[in-house]
Design an enzyme around this catalytic site. Structure first.
Site, PDB file in Angstrom:
ATOM      1  N   TYR A  72       0.970  -1.150  -0.016  1.00 35.93           N
ATOM      2  CA  TYR A  72      -0.198  -0.103   0.018  1.00 35.93           C
ATOM      3  C   TYR A  72       0.899   1.299   0.186  1.00 35.93           C
ATOM      4  O   TYR A  72       0.817   2.403  -0.802  1.00 35.93           O
ATOM      5  CB  TYR A  72      -0.961  -0.020   1.252  1.00 35.93           C
ATOM      6  N   THR A  73       1.646   1.277   0.898  1.00 35.50           N
ATOM      7  CA  THR A  73       2.756   2.382   0.927  1.00 35.50           C
ATOM      8  C   THR A  73       3.467   2.655  -0.340  1.00 35.50           C
ATOM      9  O   THR A  73       3.611   3.974  -0.857  1.00 35.50           O
ATOM     10  CB  THR A  73       3.624   2.546   2.023  1.00 35.50           C
TER      11      THR A  73
END
Ligand code: NAD
Length: 254
Positions: A161-162
């Protein structure tokens, strides 16, 4: 929100919002409707999407909801074609949909990695590609992509996600150059920890809440409407000389 601005140029314009059935996207859809824009939104969640569209239509808004999984690019392109018939041509596009499922570094498979990018990054490219011809024909437009401060903080428990969310900024900067001469502005909005229903039910604990409050310069809840306020500004001609930039709304955390 007690202090919502009114942008007269948004009235009558058409906007497409991804992930508009819940959370921040829902607040963006509702805020654009309050500005009297025509709003189409895409979402996986048919039940919530249909309920929101019915509620806003009942209140007099021009709304189109198309149920679609944004991981399916062909279906997304088809949904935008249908949405355009109801609300378009679009001069505003908000790439909001995202999914912040936690995952440990050791457990990430190549399929899971690709799936996280298919949700959190890939649709942005193809939504922008589908909307750009409308904007060119209209003489300009505004694209707004949602990132997250989690990549700036190096949050360790959702590395796919990051990584995808950091790429949103690179995507925004290149697209701003690619489309600038067509009068299309492209900006990134980067929220801090926003109190959506999903965050409250899935991730808020007393310890995490206290840590977030310690880290924020301004104390209190960051609400979906706080993010929508920034999106409205960037969508409006009030931001006519802003492009390729990142606008952080995190109460002063990073
Ligand atoms: N809430 C936060 O604290 C926070 C912080 C930083 C960034 N963000 C970003 O803001 C954006 C909105 O997040 P949110 O917190 O409102 O999320 P949310 O989970 O509350 O809502 C996301 C919406 O997107 C939809 N969606 C998810 N996957 C989809 C798919 N594959 N196809 C179609 N629709 C899909 C969901 O059904 C839901 O309606 C995301 O890009 C997220 O990464 C949120």
């Amino acid at each position: 929100m007690s202090a919502e601005a009114v942008y007269p140029d948004l009235a009558g314009r058409a906007a497409l919002v991804t992930g508009g059935a819940d959370g921040i996207g829902r607040a963006i859809v509702a805020a654009l409707i309050r500005q009297k824009a025509r709003v189409a939104f895409l979402d996986l969640d048919r039940e919530r999407g249909e309920a929101l569209a019915a509620e806003l239509t009942e209140a007099g808004g021009t709304v189109s909801f198309q149920p679609v999984d944004l991981r399916d690019i062909a279906a997304t392109q088809a949904a935008i074609t249908v949405a355009r018939e109801v609300c378009g041509p679009f001069s505003i596009g908000v790439n909001n949909a995202g999914h912040d499922e936690r995952h440990a570094f050791e457990t990430v498979t190549s399929d899971y990695w690709d799936d996280r990018f298919a949700v959190n990054l890939r649709p942005m490219m193809f939504v922008a590609q589908a909307l750009a011809p409308d904007m060119r024909a209209l003489g300009g437009g505004a694209l707004i992509n949602l990132s997250s401060t989690s990549w700036m903080k190096g949050s360790p428990h959702m590395i796919a996600y990051t990584t995808a969310k950091s790429a949103v900024l690179g995507f925004t900067r290149s697209l701003a150059r690619a489309l600038g001469s067509d009068g299309i502005r492209v900006n990134c909005v980067t929220p801090g920890w926003v109190m959506t229903e999903r965050q409250r039910t899935r991730w808020v604990t007393p310890d995490k809440w206290d840590a977030a409050q310690q880290a924020q310069a301004i104390k209190g809840e960051i609400l979906p409407e706080d993010i929508a306020a920034m999106v409205l500004f960037l969508a409006s001609d009030a931001a006519r000389m802003c492009t390729g930039q990142n606008f952080i709304v995190d109460a002063g955390t990073v």
